[in-house]
Design a protein around this motif. Structure first.
Motif, PDB file in Angstrom:
ATOM      1  N   ILE A 183     -60.593  19.204  -8.758  1.00 38.06           N
ATOM      2  CA  ILE A 183     -60.163  19.298  -7.362  1.00 38.06           C
ATOM      3  C   ILE A 183     -58.922  20.180  -7.239  1.00 38.06           C
ATOM      4  CG2 ILE A 183     -59.338  17.998  -5.371  1.00 38.06           C
ATOM      5  CD1 ILE A 183     -61.006  15.600  -6.444  1.00 38.06           C
ATOM      6  N   VAL A 184     -57.922  19.915  -8.067  1.00 31.95           N
ATOM      7  CA  VAL A 184     -56.677  20.677  -8.011  1.00 31.95           C
ATOM      8  C   VAL A 184     -56.919  22.143  -8.374  1.00 31.95           C
ATOM      9  CG1 VAL A 184     -54.409  20.945  -9.098  1.00 31.95           C
ATOM     10  CG2 VAL A 184     -55.177  18.693  -8.385  1.00 31.95           C
ATOM     11  N   GLY A 185     -57.848  22.383  -9.270  1.00 35.39           N
ATOM     12  CA  GLY A 185     -58.159  23.756  -9.676  1.00 35.39           C
ATOM     13  C   GLY A 185     -58.959  24.531  -8.648  1.00 35.39           C
ATOM     14  N   SER A 186     -59.448  23.853  -7.636  1.00 34.15           N
ATOM     15  CA  SER A 186     -60.241  24.508  -6.584  1.00 34.15           C
ATOM     16  C   SER A 186     -59.322  24.911  -5.441  1.00 34.15           C
ATOM     17  CB  SER A 186     -61.340  23.560  -6.092  1.00 34.15           C
ATOM     18  OG  SER A 186     -62.148  23.153  -7.156  1.00 34.15           O
ATOM     19  N   GLU A 187     -58.476  25.881  -5.694  1.00 37.90           N
ATOM     20  CA  GLU A 187     -57.430  26.265  -4.746  1.00 37.90           C
ATOM     21  C   GLU A 187     -57.961  26.761  -3.409  1.00 37.90           C
ATOM     22  OE1 GLU A 187     -55.305  29.205  -6.875  1.00 37.90           O
ATOM     23  OE2 GLU A 187     -54.486  27.779  -8.317  1.00 37.90           O
ATOM     24  N   ASN A 188     -59.174  27.259  -3.367  1.00 41.48           N
ATOM     25  CA  ASN A 188     -59.703  27.859  -2.145  1.00 41.48           C
ATOM     26  C   ASN A 188     -60.588  26.928  -1.319  1.00 41.48           C
ATOM     27  OD1 ASN A 188     -58.445  30.341  -2.660  1.00 41.48           O
ATOM     28  ND2 ASN A 188     -60.086  30.902  -4.059  1.00 41.48           N
ATOM     29  N   ILE A 189     -60.667  25.661  -1.679  1.00 42.69           N
ATOM     30  CA  ILE A 189     -61.544  24.768  -0.906  1.00 42.69           C
ATOM     31  C   ILE A 189     -60.962  24.549   0.483  1.00 42.69           C
ATOM     32  CG2 ILE A 189     -62.541  23.604  -2.894  1.00 42.69           C
ATOM     33  CD1 ILE A 189     -60.790  21.196  -2.243  1.00 42.69           C
ATOM     34  N   ARG A 190     -61.855  24.401   1.428  1.00 52.12           N
ATOM     35  CA  ARG A 190     -61.472  24.155   2.821  1.00 52.12           C
ATOM     36  C   ARG A 190     -61.823  22.728   3.239  1.00 52.12           C
ATOM     37  NH1 ARG A 190     -58.530  27.823   2.152  1.00 52.12           N
ATOM     38  NH2 ARG A 190     -58.966  29.968   2.667  1.00 52.12           N
ATOM     39  N   THR A 191     -62.834  22.140   2.585  1.00 49.74           N
ATOM     40  CA  THR A 191     -63.309  20.804   2.942  1.00 49.74           C
ATOM     41  C   THR A 191     -63.336  19.930   1.698  1.00 49.74           C
ATOM     42  OG1 THR A 191     -64.707  21.720   4.695  1.00 49.74           O
ATOM     43  CG2 THR A 191     -65.220  19.495   3.950  1.00 49.74           C
ATOM     44  N   MET A 192     -62.807  18.727   1.827  1.00 48.16           N
ATOM     45  CA  MET A 192     -62.819  17.761   0.723  1.00 48.16           C
ATOM     46  C   MET A 192     -63.410  16.457   1.251  1.00 48.16           C
ATOM     47  SD  MET A 192     -59.703  16.474  -1.720  1.00 48.16           S
ATOM     48  CE  MET A 192     -58.716  15.787  -0.388  1.00 48.16           C
ATOM     49  N   ARG A 193     -64.476  15.994   0.599  1.00 51.09           N
ATOM     50  CA  ARG A 193     -65.141  14.744   0.978  1.00 51.09           C
ATOM     51  C   ARG A 193     -65.145  13.812  -0.221  1.00 51.09           C
ATOM     52  NH1 ARG A 193     -70.092  17.464   4.339  1.00 51.09           N
ATOM     53  NH2 ARG A 193     -68.773  18.194   6.032  1.00 51.09           N
ATOM     54  N   LEU A 194     -64.559  12.653  -0.034  1.00 53.31           N
ATOM     55  CA  LEU A 194     -64.469  11.661  -1.106  1.00 53.31           C
ATOM     56  C   LEU A 194     -65.078  10.356  -0.598  1.00 53.31           C
ATOM     57  CD1 LEU A 194     -60.806  12.494  -2.132  1.00 53.31           C
ATOM     58  CD2 LEU A 194     -62.899  13.329  -3.206  1.00 53.31           C
ATOM     59  N   ASN A 212     -51.142  21.573  -4.539  1.00 53.54           N
ATOM     60  CA  ASN A 212     -51.816  22.724  -5.140  1.00 53.54           C
ATOM     61  C   ASN A 212     -52.822  23.422  -4.237  1.00 53.54           C
ATOM     62  OD1 ASN A 212     -50.880  22.795  -8.066  1.00 53.54           O
ATOM     63  ND2 ASN A 212     -51.380  20.649  -7.778  1.00 53.54           N
ATOM     64  N   ILE A 213     -53.221  22.802  -3.154  1.00 59.18           N
ATOM     65  CA  ILE A 213     -54.225  23.391  -2.266  1.00 59.18           C
ATOM     66  C   ILE A 213     -53.605  23.568  -0.886  1.00 59.18           C
ATOM     67  CG2 ILE A 213     -56.467  23.070  -1.176  1.00 59.18           C
ATOM     68  CD1 ILE A 213     -57.294  21.439  -3.617  1.00 59.18           C
ATOM     69  N   ASN A 214     -53.566  24.809  -0.420  1.00 59.57           N
ATOM     70  CA  ASN A 214     -52.900  25.099   0.848  1.00 59.57           C
ATOM     71  C   ASN A 214     -53.847  25.249   2.029  1.00 59.57           C
ATOM     72  OD1 ASN A 214     -50.341  25.181  -0.380  1.00 59.57           O
ATOM     73  ND2 ASN A 214     -50.743  27.258  -1.081  1.00 59.57           N
ATOM     74  N   VAL A 245     -57.052   4.364  -0.420  1.00 53.40           N
ATOM     75  CA  VAL A 245     -55.886   5.188  -0.108  1.00 53.40           C
ATOM     76  C   VAL A 245     -54.977   4.377   0.813  1.00 53.40           C
ATOM     77  CG1 VAL A 245     -56.981   6.321   1.876  1.00 53.40           C
ATOM     78  CG2 VAL A 245     -55.132   7.465   0.665  1.00 53.40           C
ATOM     79  N   THR A 246     -53.675   4.542   0.638  1.00 56.66           N
ATOM     80  CA  THR A 246     -52.703   3.829   1.477  1.00 56.66           C
ATOM     81  C   THR A 246     -51.964   4.851   2.340  1.00 56.66           C
ATOM     82  OG1 THR A 246     -50.868   3.992  -0.094  1.00 56.66           O
ATOM     83  CG2 THR A 246     -52.384   2.129  -0.379  1.00 56.66           C
ATOM     84  N   ASP A 247     -50.946   4.374   3.034  1.00 55.04           N
ATOM     85  CA  ASP A 247     -50.121   5.258   3.855  1.00 55.04           C
ATOM     86  C   ASP A 247     -49.412   6.314   3.007  1.00 55.04           C
ATOM     87  OD1 ASP A 247     -50.865   3.911   6.138  1.00 55.04           O
ATOM     88  OD2 ASP A 247     -49.131   2.584   6.105  1.00 55.04           O
ATOM     89  N   VAL A 248     -49.166   6.010   1.750  1.00 56.53           N
ATOM     90  CA  VAL A 248     -48.554   6.991   0.843  1.00 56.53           C
ATOM     91  C   VAL A 248     -49.490   8.190   0.680  1.00 56.53           C
ATOM     92  CG1 VAL A 248     -47.770   7.385  -1.529  1.00 56.53           C
ATOM     93  CG2 VAL A 248     -47.202   5.246  -0.359  1.00 56.53           C
ATOM     94  N   GLY A 249     -50.770   7.923   0.513  1.00 56.45           N
ATOM     95  CA  GLY A 249     -51.752   9.001   0.401  1.00 56.45           C
ATOM     96  C   GLY A 249     -51.885   9.787   1.694  1.00 56.45           C
ATOM     97  N   LEU A 250     -51.853   9.084   2.835  1.00 56.07           N
ATOM     98  CA  LEU A 250     -51.911   9.782   4.115  1.00 56.07           C
ATOM     99  C   LEU A 250     -50.679  10.651   4.317  1.00 56.07           C
ATOM    100  CD1 LEU A 250     -53.420   7.225   6.658  1.00 56.07           C
ATOM    101  CD2 LEU A 250     -54.531   9.119   5.484  1.00 56.07           C
ATOM    102  N   ALA A 251     -49.518  10.164   3.871  1.00 56.66           N
ATOM    103  CA  ALA A 251     -48.300  10.979   3.962  1.00 56.66           C
ATOM    104  C   ALA A 251     -48.452  12.255   3.143  1.00 56.66           C
ATOM    105  CB  ALA A 251     -47.089  10.167   3.502  1.00 56.66           C
ATOM    106  N   SER A 252     -49.097  12.159   1.995  1.00 54.02           N
ATOM    107  CA  SER A 252     -49.359  13.358   1.185  1.00 54.02           C
ATOM    108  C   SER A 252     -50.284  14.306   1.933  1.00 54.02           C
ATOM    109  CB  SER A 252     -49.981  12.981  -0.151  1.00 54.02           C
ATOM    110  OG  SER A 252     -49.081  12.242  -0.929  1.00 54.02           O
ATOM    111  N   LEU A 253     -51.339  13.760   2.538  1.00 52.59           N
ATOM    112  CA  LEU A 253     -52.264  14.589   3.315  1.00 52.59           C
ATOM    113  C   LEU A 253     -51.573  15.252   4.498  1.00 52.59           C
ATOM    114  CD1 LEU A 253     -55.592  12.559   3.522  1.00 52.59           C
ATOM    115  CD2 LEU A 253     -55.209  14.734   2.382  1.00 52.59           C
ATOM    116  N   SER A 254     -50.575  14.594   5.049  1.00 52.01           N
ATOM    117  CA  SER A 254     -49.887  15.152   6.215  1.00 52.01           C
ATOM    118  C   SER A 254     -49.119  16.426   5.870  1.00 52.01           C
ATOM    119  CB  SER A 254     -48.946  14.113   6.839  1.00 52.01           C
ATOM    120  OG  SER A 254     -47.813  13.903   6.020  1.00 52.01           O
ATOM    121  N   ASN A 255     -48.911  16.687   4.585  1.00 54.94           N
ATOM    122  CA  ASN A 255     -48.264  17.926   4.167  1.00 54.94           C
ATOM    123  C   ASN A 255     -49.208  19.123   4.225  1.00 54.94           C
ATOM    124  OD1 ASN A 255     -45.743  16.769   3.660  1.00 54.94           O
ATOM    125  ND2 ASN A 255     -46.450  16.029   1.678  1.00 54.94           N
ATOM    126  N   CYS A 256     -50.457  18.870   4.509  1.00 49.49           N
ATOM    127  CA  CYS A 256     -51.450  19.932   4.641  1.00 49.49           C
ATOM    128  C   CYS A 256     -51.381  20.470   6.072  1.00 49.49           C
ATOM    129  CB  CYS A 256     -52.836  19.378   4.325  1.00 49.49           C
ATOM    130  SG  CYS A 256     -54.103  20.632   4.325  1.00 49.49           S
TER     131      CYS A 256
END
Length: 116
Positions: A17-28, A45-47, A59-70
């Motif tokens: 996942i981290v190595g896929s720098e150009n992904i636009r969609t992530m489904r887990l 690693n993915i912008n 996932v908790t609020d900590v994970g959502l906070a990480s996602l909010s950096n996107c």
């Protein structure tokens, strides 16, 4: 797009996942164990990520906070993510200015009150 489904220890795929720098969609989907740290690594690693779909996902609020950096995130689906609360969504609303679609499907009781 990257899609990970039905894995007990999906963290084994974090390098993919981290190595896929150009992904636009992530489904887990239906991946157990704690993913907060993984999401932090992914967001560092993915912008260009603009769509995230999390279903029956630990996932908790900590994970959502990480996602909010996107900053490019436009679409977020939270389906049966029981450990997310209003605090995590507030972080998303505050930082993700391009968000145009938020889909939440609560299953049983969660920390989301959905007050407007």
């Amino acid at each position: 797009m990257i899609s990970v489904k039905n894995l007990y220890n999906g963290q084994c795929f974090v390098l993919l996942i981290v190595g896929s720098e150009n992904i636009r969609t992530m489904r887990l989907f239906r991946c157990s164990k704690d993913w907060d740290g993984v999401l932090k690594l992914v967001m560092n690693n993915i912008n260009g990520l603009n769509e995230v779909h999390l279903e029956r996902f630990q996932v908790t609020d900590v994970g959502l906070a990480s996602l909010s950096n996107c900053v490019n995130l436009e679409i977020l689906h939270l389906i049966k993510t029981l450990e997310c609360t209003n605090l995590g969504l507030a972080s998303m609303a505050e930082k993700c200015k391009l968000m145009r679609k938020l889909s939440i499907d609560r299953w049983k009781k969660t920390g989301l009150t959905m007050k407007v």
